[in-house]
Design an enzyme around this catalytic site. Structure first.
Site, short mmCIF file in Angstrom:
data_model
loop_
_atom_site.label_atom_id
_atom_site.label_comp_id
_atom_site.label_asym_id
_atom_site.label_seq_id
_atom_site.Cartn_x
_atom_site.Cartn_y
_atom_site.Cartn_z
N HIS A 64 0.83 -1.21 0.00
CA HIS A 64 0.00 0.00 0.00
C HIS A 64 0.86 1.25 0.00
CE1 HIS A 64 -3.06 -2.92 0.92
NE2 HIS A 64 -3.97 -2.00 0.67
N PRO A 65 0.38 2.28 -0.71
CA PRO A 65 1.14 3.53 -0.74
C PRO A 65 0.93 4.33 0.54
CG PRO A 65 -0.93 3.81 -1.91
CD PRO A 65 -0.87 2.36 -1.49
N SER A 81 -6.23 3.58 -5.56
CA SER A 81 -5.61 4.38 -4.50
C SER A 81 -5.82 5.87 -4.74
CB SER A 81 -4.10 4.12 -4.43
OG SER A 81 -3.88 2.87 -3.84
N GLN A 85 -7.57 8.26 -2.01
CA GLN A 85 -6.90 9.40 -1.39
C GLN A 85 -7.65 10.70 -1.70
OE1 GLN A 85 -2.79 9.55 -0.76
NE2 GLN A 85 -2.41 7.39 -1.09
N1 GUN Z 1 -2.71 3.61 2.41
C1 GUN Z 1 -3.27 3.91 3.55
N2 GUN Z 1 -4.61 3.91 3.48
C2 GUN Z 1 -4.92 3.58 2.24
C3 GUN Z 1 -6.16 3.40 1.55
O1 GUN Z 1 -7.27 3.54 2.04
N3 GUN Z 1 -6.03 3.04 0.27
C4 GUN Z 1 -4.82 2.88 -0.31
N4 GUN Z 1 -4.79 2.53 -1.55
N5 GUN Z 1 -3.68 3.03 0.31
C5 GUN Z 1 -3.72 3.38 1.58
#
Ligand code: GUN
Length: 163
Positions: A64-65, A81, A85
């Site tokens: 995850h980013p 993502s 965000q």
């Molecule tokens: N990294 C921390 N929270 C999230 C999220 O809800 N989605 C994604 N893609 N990365 C995250």
């Protein structure tokens, strides 16, 4: 719901359709495809993660980013993502707020050696910042478990978003 029956989709069609629901980790969806049928797809995918090795689970967390992190700035996020965000307004913050995220991301990674994971669609910017500050005080096992719970929420909401 879409009318598509995930239990009867051919293996490759299932993988193609659902691979994006687990961030950069198609092997999870491959295993889920082979374990069908499920009453509930999100629960079936969660069971694959529960039965994976601790290292495999950690790799999913690490896939995850960071929120408002380098990939977000560089524009290299997955479509899922990026939209997550954006749902919390993390794509349009003033420089000071971005710096606050970067400082908390760095502190969190220094303590736990994986990125901070929260299902951003279930909260908002101030909720995320509050959770980051609070969770920085936890121990590692608690944060691994919390990250996996949050990934379960992310997966469920991604499935609901699929046409
Ligand atoms: N990294 C921390 N929270 C999230 C999220 O809800 N989605 C994604 N893609 N990365 C995250």
């Amino acid at each position: 719901m879409s009318g598509i029956d995930f239990n009867t989709l051919p293996h490759q069609a299932f993988v193609a359709r659902y691979a994006g629901v687990v961030e950069h980790s198609p092997w999870v969806v491959e295993r889920a495809a082979a374990r069908r049928p499920f009453a509930d797809l999100a629960a079936g995918i969660a069971a694959v993660l529960a039965d994976a090795t601790p290292d495999e689970r950690l790799s999913v967390i690490r896939a995850h980013p960071e929120l408002a992190g380098r990939a977000a700035v560089a524009g290299t996020l997955t479509a899922e993502s990026r939209s997550e965000q954006a749902s919390a307004g993390l794509d349009r913050m003033e420089a000071e707020a971005v710096e606050r995220f970067h400082a908390l991301n760095a502190a969190y990674r220094a303590r736990f050696d994986f990125p901070f994971i929260i299902c951003v669609r279930r909260t908002d910017r101030s909720g995320i910042l509050r959770a980051m500050a609070e969770r920085l005080t936890h121990d590692r096992a608690t944060e691994v478990a919390t990250a996996l719970d949050e990934i379960g929420h992310i997966i469920r909401l991604r499935l609901e978003t699929l046409a």
